[in-house]
Scaffold this motif. Sequence first.
Motif, PDB file in Angstrom:
ATOM      1  N   ARG A  36      -9.250   9.811  -1.420  1.00 33.53           N
ATOM      2  CA  ARG A  36      -8.332   8.693  -1.640  1.00 33.53           C
ATOM      3  C   ARG A  36      -7.833   8.043  -0.360  1.00 33.53           C
ATOM      4  NH1 ARG A  36      -4.648   9.153  -6.966  1.00 33.53           N
ATOM      5  NH2 ARG A  36      -6.171  10.072  -8.371  1.00 33.53           N
ATOM      6  N   THR A  37      -8.184   8.561   0.796  1.00 33.68           N
ATOM      7  CA  THR A  37      -7.669   8.001   2.046  1.00 33.68           C
ATOM      8  C   THR A  37      -8.703   7.105   2.708  1.00 33.68           C
ATOM      9  OG1 THR A  37      -8.383   9.963   3.283  1.00 33.68           O
ATOM     10  CG2 THR A  37      -6.105   9.908   2.500  1.00 33.68           C
ATOM     11  N   VAL A  77      -0.528   8.448  16.390  1.00 37.38           N
ATOM     12  CA  VAL A  77      -0.548   8.665  14.955  1.00 37.38           C
ATOM     13  C   VAL A  77      -1.775   7.999  14.354  1.00 37.38           C
ATOM     14  CG1 VAL A  77       1.968   8.789  14.875  1.00 37.38           C
ATOM     15  CG2 VAL A  77       0.834   6.620  14.394  1.00 37.38           C
ATOM     16  N   GLU A  78      -2.195   8.497  13.207  1.00 39.03           N
ATOM     17  CA  GLU A  78      -3.303   7.907  12.459  1.00 39.03           C
ATOM     18  C   GLU A  78      -2.773   7.503  11.091  1.00 39.03           C
ATOM     19  OE1 GLU A  78      -7.256  10.202  13.254  1.00 39.03           O
ATOM     20  OE2 GLU A  78      -5.595  11.653  13.289  1.00 39.03           O
ATOM     21  N   VAL A  79      -3.096   6.293  10.671  1.00 37.88           N
ATOM     22  CA  VAL A  79      -2.567   5.750   9.429  1.00 37.88           C
ATOM     23  C   VAL A  79      -3.703   5.552   8.439  1.00 37.88           C
ATOM     24  CG1 VAL A  79      -1.227   3.892   8.379  1.00 37.88           C
ATOM     25  CG2 VAL A  79      -0.750   4.581  10.744  1.00 37.88           C
ATOM     26  N   PHE A  80      -3.463   5.968   7.197  1.00 41.93           N
ATOM     27  CA  PHE A  80      -4.457   5.863   6.126  1.00 41.93           C
ATOM     28  C   PHE A  80      -3.791   5.273   4.893  1.00 41.93           C
ATOM     29  CE2 PHE A  80      -5.347   9.455   8.835  1.00 41.93           C
ATOM     30  CZ  PHE A  80      -6.709   9.383   9.079  1.00 41.93           C
ATOM     31  N   THR A  81      -4.500   4.437   4.172  1.00 41.56           N
ATOM     32  CA  THR A  81      -4.032   4.032   2.852  1.00 41.56           C
ATOM     33  C   THR A  81      -4.423   5.106   1.851  1.00 41.56           C
ATOM     34  OG1 THR A  81      -6.070   2.790   2.435  1.00 41.56           O
ATOM     35  CG2 THR A  81      -4.198   1.570   3.354  1.00 41.56           C
ATOM     36  N   GLU A 140      -3.851  -1.872   9.695  1.00 40.03           N
ATOM     37  CA  GLU A 140      -3.005  -2.946   9.176  1.00 40.03           C
ATOM     38  C   GLU A 140      -1.912  -2.317   8.319  1.00 40.03           C
ATOM     39  OE1 GLU A 140      -5.325  -5.845   7.154  1.00 40.03           O
ATOM     40  OE2 GLU A 140      -6.529  -6.350   8.917  1.00 40.03           O
ATOM     41  N   PHE A 141      -0.722  -2.269   8.876  1.00 41.52           N
ATOM     42  CA  PHE A 141       0.407  -1.655   8.179  1.00 41.52           C
ATOM     43  C   PHE A 141       1.687  -2.220   8.769  1.00 41.52           C
ATOM     44  CE2 PHE A 141      -1.219   1.040  11.569  1.00 41.52           C
ATOM     45  CZ  PHE A 141      -0.105   1.199  12.386  1.00 41.52           C
ATOM     46  N   ASP A 164       0.816  -1.208   0.000  1.00 43.60           N
ATOM     47  CA  ASP A 164       0.000   0.000   0.000  1.00 43.60           C
ATOM     48  C   ASP A 164       0.852   1.262   0.000  1.00 43.60           C
ATOM     49  OD1 ASP A 164      -2.570  -1.150   0.032  1.00 43.60           O
ATOM     50  OD2 ASP A 164      -2.444  -1.505   2.195  1.00 43.60           O
ATOM     51  N   ALA A 165       0.241   2.351  -0.425  1.00 45.30           N
ATOM     52  CA  ALA A 165       0.764   3.688  -0.176  1.00 45.30           C
ATOM     53  C   ALA A 165       0.064   4.215   1.060  1.00 45.30           C
ATOM     54  CB  ALA A 165       0.496   4.599  -1.370  1.00 45.30           C
ATOM     55  N   LEU A 166       0.809   4.934   1.907  1.00 43.86           N
ATOM     56  CA  LEU A 166       0.258   5.401   3.179  1.00 43.86           C
ATOM     57  C   LEU A 166       0.370   6.908   3.326  1.00 43.86           C
ATOM     58  CD1 LEU A 166       1.682   2.862   5.812  1.00 43.86           C
ATOM     59  CD2 LEU A 166      -0.501   2.753   4.587  1.00 43.86           C
TER      60      LEU A 166
END
Length: 251
Positions: free
Chosen positions: A143-144, A102-106, A149-150, A72-74
């Motif tokens: 797009r986010t 932190v908050e993670v998004f694809t 899961e990363f 994925d791109a994050l």
Amino acid sequence: MITLSSDFGAPYPAAMKGVIARACDARLVDVSHEFPRQDVSTAAFWLTQTLPYFPPAVHCVVVDPGVGTDRDALVVRAGEHALVGPDNGVLLPAARELAGDVEVFTWAYEDAASTTFHGRDVFAPAAAAVHETGVDAVPDLDRTTATDEFVDLQFPVADRDGDGATGEVLVVDGFGNVITNVPGDVLAGRFGESVTVNGDAVPARRAYAAVEVGERLVTVGSHGNVELAVNQGRGDDAFSLEVGDAVGVAR
């Protein structure tokens, strides 16, 4: 501000800058494009040492040995900062240095123009889009998608043993200084004395020039960890160590 970090050397970063400049008027600042090629862990370490000194910014990081695969791109939101890059762990250590939570998004990128240069075709446009909409708006971008899961790269922790510690080499810098994960407080009260490093007696000093030119020393680097060095020489050669090797420090 958008910062740029990669293992690209030249001229590839210029194309990324061109893409961003066509999309927004952000000030572009190079962190480094000389990270060791495909070395995610080393890049992640140096980002923890550099990005916290920046004002709020979007940080575009491309050390991406998995380019063209289904990784994925994050986009990672860390306080007033956002980090954009591949899902291989390179972003998370620095993000956590910038903000504890932190908050993670694809980031969806089905329309990428190539499978070999996502720095230009995926991450540069993503960084520009985040810059234009603002870090606070990251969760609302089309797009986010939030994810838990990363790849979560974490640096190994040294083992404390009485008044010493056993750890390993994290990185070797361009001067040959060997940066370990042994916490610097292992040397507390020992400067001016000698300690053992993997069984050899080595002087513990606060500055490189506190020993003769060509002499080995143990010190605490600007990163706060034990560092093995040589005054005006290469510590990696003198200590015969490389990344991942074990290092024991004791009185």
